[in-house]
Design an enzyme around this catalytic site. Structure first.
Site, PDB file in Angstrom:
ATOM      1  N   LYS A 222      11.149   0.356  -3.180  1.00  0.00           N
ATOM      2  CA  LYS A 222      10.144  -0.008  -4.181  1.00  0.00           C
ATOM      3  C   LYS A 222      10.569   0.371  -5.588  1.00  0.00           C
ATOM      4  O   LYS A 222       9.808   0.190  -6.544  1.00  0.00           O
ATOM      5  CB  LYS A 222       8.816   0.692  -3.861  1.00  0.00           C
TER       6      LYS A 222
ATOM      7  N   GLY B   5       0.899  -1.154   0.000  1.00  0.00           N
ATOM      8  CA  GLY B   5       0.000   0.000   0.000  1.00  0.00           C
ATOM      9  C   GLY B   5       0.921   1.182   0.000  1.00  0.00           C
ATOM     10  O   GLY B   5       1.788   1.287   0.852  1.00  0.00           O
ATOM     11  N   THR B   6       0.790   2.079  -0.907  1.00  0.00           N
ATOM     12  CA  THR B   6       1.980   2.823  -1.304  1.00  0.00           C
ATOM     13  C   THR B   6       1.672   4.181  -1.852  1.00  0.00           C
ATOM     14  O   THR B   6       0.536   4.489  -2.196  1.00  0.00           O
ATOM     15  CB  THR B   6       2.615   1.963  -2.416  1.00  0.00           C
ATOM     16  N   SER B   7       2.749   4.989  -1.950  1.00  0.00           N
ATOM     17  CA  SER B   7       2.687   6.163  -2.819  1.00  0.00           C
ATOM     18  C   SER B   7       3.894   6.090  -3.739  1.00  0.00           C
ATOM     19  O   SER B   7       5.027   6.073  -3.265  1.00  0.00           O
ATOM     20  CB  SER B   7       2.792   7.435  -1.988  1.00  0.00           C
TER      21      SER B   7
ATOM     22  N   GLY C  72      -1.761   5.921  -1.776  1.00  0.00           N
ATOM     23  CA  GLY C  72      -1.567   7.307  -1.357  1.00  0.00           C
ATOM     24  C   GLY C  72      -1.759   8.309  -2.466  1.00  0.00           C
ATOM     25  O   GLY C  72      -1.924   9.505  -2.215  1.00  0.00           O
TER      26      GLY C  72
END
Lengths: 141, 240
Positions: free
Chosen positions: B50, B17-19, B148
């Site tokens: 990442k 779960g990321t930006s 995000g």
């Protein structure tokens, strides 16, 4: 041609084809009463996934080879594998040439230890009264 | 034992779960990401990288399932090495992005992966390709992704301008990610960035205590007026 990364989940289907008689219906006389459990195509999605794993990875690599080099390269790869399995080994079941081509020559896997025998066939039932257990035989007085 | 539900397995997976984002500028591209990997509410890795190398001047940003994106990135890395050997030169970003797109689309039933591919090649110069979940391919001057990203679309639309140089683009990426990380629970940690140009790939790191700060609110207790009554008033005369 599709680049499948993992085995596709088999679609949930049931078929009466295997036990069909003349009229296309389930043949009760020959196969017994009909059960849906016997007709479903795939029992366990995990089992199918594991059984098809190596083949899927191999097909992926062959497809990538085809995309980069052309149709000849996967053909050559498969022809080479066929060549080394043409003359079966007289003395045993191991094929070193095939292991090298498949990239298994430097690993030890369960298949190498069990050599095709299943786990349960090597457990042989020995009655507890046999001498190996050290229990003296029961003799009626 | 037999009735294993593959969908349940996927829902418990380690998640990026990321930006993530990538922005193209005149000399190259800048890619950036946060560093949080979660398994439910546990942060499995708070310093994740990442930004994944798939070729010398082609990187990808990964979001979605960690396992799925690693597997796909490994396949593309393998393929690009073979491709570079036969074609005699480094692959174009378009080739890398097309392969990512094929894998994501043809396996869409099994994967949960949102990827941004960015890099530099001789034919087109810098490029950014966005491959959201589902496997579409979109070439854009800048792309944001991950959970995000939804919080910063407005900021990016309002701020981005064509024609920026390297430093302005770095500021843009840093600010966008900091804003996303401050609002999204699944993003956080540090900011990792890569500046990819024709000559080099430079990695930049912004630690968690040096993130750009925006409106943080005011202190509610303690910073109120120091005096009980204003100075201009004189204390009341009291008969002794």
């Amino acid at each position: 041609m599709a680049l499948r990364v993992v085995p596709a989940q088999a679609s949930k289907s049931a078929s009466v084809q295997d036990t069909a008689g003349t009229f296309g219906l389930h043949n009760t006389l020959q196969y017994g009463p009909r059960t849906i459990a016997a007709e479903i195509k795939s029992q366990s999605s995990l089992k199918d996934r594991l059984e098809n794993w190596e083949e899927t990875q191999d097909n992926l690599k062959l497809n990538l080879q085809r995309n980069v080099h052309g149709i000849h390269l996967p053909m050559r790869t498969l022809m080479e594998r066929k060549l080394v399995t043409m003359h079966p080994n007289i003395l045993g079941t191991s094929n070193l040439h095939l292991d090298i081509l498949m990239g298994r020559d430097e690993t030890i896997e369960p298949a190498d230890v069990f050599l095709g025998k299943s786990y349960f066939s090597s457990l042989r039932f020995v009655p507890y009264t046999s001498p190996q257990f050290g229990i003296p035989p029961i003799v009626a007085p | 034992m037999d009735r294993i539900d593959m969908n349940r397995l996927k829902s418990g997976e380690v998640n990026l779960g990321t930006s993530i984002m990538a922005v193209q500028f005149d000399g190259g591209v800048i890619i950036g990401a946060d560093s949080r990997t979660t398994t439910g509410s546990y942060i499995a890795n708070r310093v994740t990288d990442k930004l994944t190398h798939v070729h010398d001047r082609i990187y990808c940003c990964r979001s979605g399932s960690a396992a799925d994106t690693q597997a796909v990135a490994d396949i593309v890395h393998y393929y690009l090495q073979m491709h570079a050997q036969t074609s005699g030169g480094p692959p174009t970003v378009h080739v890398a992005a097309s392969l990512f797109q094929r894998l994501c689309y043809e396996n869409k039933d099994a994967l949960s992966a949102g990827i941004i591919v960015a890099g530099w090649d001789k034919e087109k110069g810098p490029s950014v390709y966005n491959i959201p979940v589902g496997g579409g391919l979109f070439k854009q001057p800048w792309a944001i992704g991950g959970s995000g990203s939804t919080y910063v679309y407005g900021y990016c639309d309002a701020t981005f301008k064509e024609g920026w140089g390297r430093d302005e683009t770095i500021e843009f990426v840093k600010n966008t990610l900091a804003l996303a990380m401050s609002r999204d629970g699944s993003s956080g940690g540090v900011i990792r960035m890569c500046v990819i140009t024709e000559d080099s790939v430079e990695r930049l790191f912004v630690p968690g205590d040096q993130l750009p700060k925006f409106w943080q609110g005011k202190e509610v207790l303690g910073d109120g007026p120091k005096k009980a009554y204003p100075e201009s008033e004189v204390a009341m005369a009291v008969e002794a």
